[in-house]
Design a protein around this motif. Structure first.
Motif, PDB file in Angstrom:
ATOM      1  N   THR A 194      -1.369  -5.947   2.557  1.00 26.77           N
ATOM      2  CA  THR A 194      -0.954  -7.557   2.462  1.00 26.77           C
ATOM      3  C   THR A 194      -1.655  -8.613   2.027  1.00 26.77           C
ATOM      4  O   THR A 194      -1.677  -9.588   1.344  1.00 26.77           O
ATOM      5  CB  THR A 194      -0.028  -8.498   3.542  1.00 26.77           C
ATOM      6  OG1 THR A 194      -1.378  -9.212   4.287  1.00 26.77           O
ATOM      7  CG2 THR A 194       1.101  -7.679   4.612  1.00 26.77           C
TER       8      THR A 194
ATOM      9  N   HIS B 207       5.086  -8.236   3.877  1.00 25.70           N
ATOM     10  CA  HIS B 207       5.328  -8.040   1.994  1.00 25.70           C
ATOM     11  C   HIS B 207       3.921  -7.052   1.627  1.00 25.70           C
ATOM     12  O   HIS B 207       3.171  -7.679   1.314  1.00 25.70           O
ATOM     13  CB  HIS B 207       5.860  -9.121   1.244  1.00 25.70           C
ATOM     14  CG  HIS B 207       6.494  -9.763   1.870  1.00 25.70           C
ATOM     15  ND1 HIS B 207       7.042 -10.552   0.792  1.00 25.70           N
ATOM     16  CD2 HIS B 207       7.748  -9.720   2.336  1.00 25.70           C
ATOM     17  CE1 HIS B 207       8.362 -11.000   1.596  1.00 25.70           C
ATOM     18  NE2 HIS B 207       8.543 -10.725   1.710  1.00 25.70           N
TER      19      HIS B 207
ATOM     20  N   ILE C 178       1.524  -5.114  -0.391  1.00 24.77           N
ATOM     21  CA  ILE C 178       1.154  -4.934  -1.560  1.00 24.77           C
ATOM     22  C   ILE C 178       1.170  -3.098  -1.860  1.00 24.77           C
ATOM     23  O   ILE C 178       0.597  -2.404  -1.308  1.00 24.77           O
ATOM     24  CB  ILE C 178       0.084  -5.857  -2.334  1.00 24.77           C
ATOM     25  CG1 ILE C 178       0.610  -7.266  -1.960  1.00 24.77           C
ATOM     26  CG2 ILE C 178      -0.337  -5.127  -3.804  1.00 24.77           C
ATOM     27  CD1 ILE C 178      -0.521  -7.620  -2.275  1.00 24.77           C
TER      28      ILE C 178
ATOM     29  N   CYS D 208       5.211  -5.536  -4.449  1.00 20.79           N
ATOM     30  CA  CYS D 208       5.364  -5.851  -2.791  1.00 20.79           C
ATOM     31  C   CYS D 208       6.699  -4.812  -1.888  1.00 20.79           C
ATOM     32  O   CYS D 208       7.591  -4.129  -2.597  1.00 20.79           O
ATOM     33  CB  CYS D 208       5.718  -6.837  -2.459  1.00 20.79           C
ATOM     34  SG  CYS D 208       6.652  -7.554  -1.677  1.00 20.79           S
TER      35      CYS D 208
END
Length: 626
Positions: A354, A376, A378, A394
């Protein structure tokens, strides 16, 4: 120390004890000037004297000082991830098993390589010494267990232990039996005579056996099953002694070890904890929560402490009696999703879970960090042509823009129905393209002159029948190229969204597409091992590059367009477009190279790998004709 922790809690401060150099530069491969990251942890073991910790990782064996948490050495030589590590009974040597199909023996005092054991036809997953140190056993993905003479390196015997990969091998303390288990989907533990290779007994369960551990006192075998089940067996008869209690949140252990006094079984679980069970009653004594899944844990020789390694690369040391965290060895980059170089500065950006990190291309020093949403991860990052904006895509359907200089969040594009796998910004910084697992590409408006540049959806490009893995704009911004898991490359007119051409020579997933600096040529890299060069105007196939390679996951043109660079399982190749010859091969990674980027001045090549590291290659010192 306890008083300090109490005071910090009283004042509401957040404090952690973190040790270890971020990116120690040891044993760099030829041509590399810096390494970012330490690789992913596979297994950890204390040295017998308890003062050092050995860490089997994807790039070698790290050795840490237990008291300071500082790295002492990085042992390299394996050309694949190191999966297993075991010390000899006298503590003078240790053995390592690797994905390169070999076992290596090391001197525990000097840390020098002593000998190699060659014979397996696939990854070596586990190694174990007999109690007298005269036999070294290894289990492999080639479905065999092999026995070796540690003094000579000669193979004593080999037998097909299972019909699938052998995940674990372990000797009984008296040396009379060798246990072996398989990976998920199998239900058999084999007990063998280590001298004859004869099967003595089989323990079968209704669930698949993932790992085993053997008690040194009473012949107890522990097995971890798929769903929160840990069972203890009597080795000689194969009788089930007890099923250990678990809590609902506890998942299957990834790693298990008996305490030195053999009264407790500890296991690191996927549910982000280390759990402790009483061997006699099977009751869960306690659990120590972690921030991520525990991939390996080990007791200190005196049993007072444990070390645990998590999937995020951190290694932590805990007091067993109090369950208090003593220290943490960080790992900044256990998983690398994407790298991108700024065209206007000496900086490379990289995505890890993330977070986005910014590194100095000259030294590998970390400059700053962007932390995204904790939920989320990436998958992709890309710079704008002026170096002022960084785009990220993401796993949870969002594309974001960031101020590349300050890290300020600029806004989010939403609309995809699947993970965003690739992002690209048009040369005039007016459009963001995002490719997704929903099989579409979306084009979004960027209002570059405004404080918040997030604009409307311009177009949705839908023609791929598989995940979109790569998107890139042509240098003039008029064409967008996309590569997909449907084995095709598609060329789109940016202005109208019309599909111009479909190129489909590849047999497997297209991993990467890139235009030459002048836009006349398109290169594509595929998982089957081919790199194709195309006339970007006509779609004509110009050249197929590469020999009997596999898993080519990244390709890039040199800034002057004279050659292409591509990476596969563990190597990087420079290929001259004019002479159609390989100029040079770089070796140093131990897993698939799936990210490549050039610095703006063309003097540094950046390679990101699934081994959890980024290497910075000094092209000013490399002669590209070797």
């Amino acid at each position: 120390m306890k008083l300090l922790n109490f005071l910090l809690l009283i004042f509401g401060l957040c404090f952690s004890y973190a040790f270890g150099q971020e990116n120690p530069q040891w044993n760099l491969p030829v041509g590399a000037k810096a390494r970012i990251g330490k690789g992913s942890v596979k297994e950890i073991k204390y040295f017998p004297d308890g003062t050092r910790l050995a860490v089997a990782s994807t790039i070698g064996v790290w050795v840490y000082d237990v008291h300071t948490g500082e790295p002492i050495d990085l042992l390299t030589g394996h050309t694949g991830p190191v999966n297993s590590i075991v010390f000899s009974p006298d503590g003078s040597t240790f053995a390592t098993g690797s994905d390169d199909n070999t076992i290596r023996l090391w001197d525990a005092n000097t840390r020098q390589h002593k000998t190699s054991f060659v014979g397996h036809a696939d990854d070596v997953n586990s190694v174990a010494f007999s109690s007298d140190g005269k036999i070294l056993a290894s289990g492999s993905d080639d479905n065999t267990v092999r026995l070796w003479n540690p003094l000579t390196g000669e193979q004593i015997s080999s037998f097909a232990a299972h019909t699938s990969s052998v995940s674990t091998v372990a000797f009984l303390p008296d040396g009379t039996l060798l246990g072996s288990s398989t990976g998920p989907g199998n239900d058999r533990i084999g007990l063998w005579n280590p001298h004859t290779g004869k099967l003595i007994n089989t323990i079968t369960d209704e669930s698949s056996v993932e790992s085993i551990a053997l008690s040194a006192v009473d012949g107890i075998l522990a097995s971890a099953l798929n769903w929160r089940t840990i069972k203890l067996w009597e080795v000689n008869t194969g009788t089930l002694l007890i099923t250990c209690e678990t809590e609902d949140w506890i998942n299957r252990p990834n790693t298990m070890e008996f305490s030195p006094d053999r009264q407790t079984l500890a296991g690191g679980v996927r549910g982000a904890a280390v759990c402790f069970w009483d061997v006699v009653s099977g009751k869960l004594i306690k659990s120590i929560k972690h921030e991520d899944s525990v991939v390996s844990m080990t007791y200190a020789p005196d049993g007072g402490f444990i070390a645990s390694a998590m999937d995020n690369g951190k290694i932590q040391f805990w007091d067993v009696a109090t369950a208090e965290l003593q220290k943490t060895i960080p790992n900044t980059t256990p998983h690398i999703a994407s790298v991108a170089c700024s065209s206007e500065s000496n900086i490379v950006a990289s995505a890890h879970d993330t977070k986005i990190y910014f590194w100095d291309l000259g030294t590998g020093e970390r400059l700053r960090t962007i932390t995204g949403s904790p939920r989320h991860p990436i998958n992709s990052v890309a710079y704008s042509s002026d170096g002022k904006i960084l785009a990220s895509g993401c796993r949870f359907r969002k594309a974001r823009l960031w101020d590349a200089q300050t890290g300020r969040f600029l806004g989010t594009f939403t609309g995809h129905k699947g993970y965003i796998t690739s992002v690209a910004i048009s040369p005039d910084v007016s459009i963001l393209a995002s490719g997704s697992t929903d099989r579409t590409i979306r084009l979004w408006e960027i209002h570059r002159a405004q404080l918040f540049p997030i604009g409307e959806l311009i177009n949705t490009l839908a023609a791929h029948t598989g995940y979109v893995s790569s998107v890139i704009f042509s240098p003039d911004g008029q064409v967008l190229a996309s590569g997909s898991r449907d084995s095709s490359i598609r060329l789109w007119e940016v202005k109208t969204g019309n599909l111009l051409k479909t190129l489909a020579p590849h047999r497997e997933d297209v991993q990467s597409v890139v235009f030459s600096p002048d836009g006349s040529t398109l290169a594509s890299a595929s998982w089957e091992g081919a790199v194709c060069l195309w006339n970007s105007q006509t779609g004509e196939l110009l050249e197929t590059v590469g020999g009997p390679l596999r898993n080519v996951a990244a390709v890039i043109f040199s800034p002057d367009g004279s050659h292409i660079v591509y990476g596969n399982d563990d190597k990087i190749y420079f290929w001259d477009i004019r002479t159609k010859k390989i100029l040079r091969t770089l070796a140093g990674h131990t897993d698939v190279v799936d990210n490549l980027a050039y610095s703006s001045d063309g003097k540094t090549l950046v390679s990101g790998s699934r081994d959890g590291t980024i290497l910075l290659w000094d092209l000013t010192t490399l002669v590209l004709n070797q």
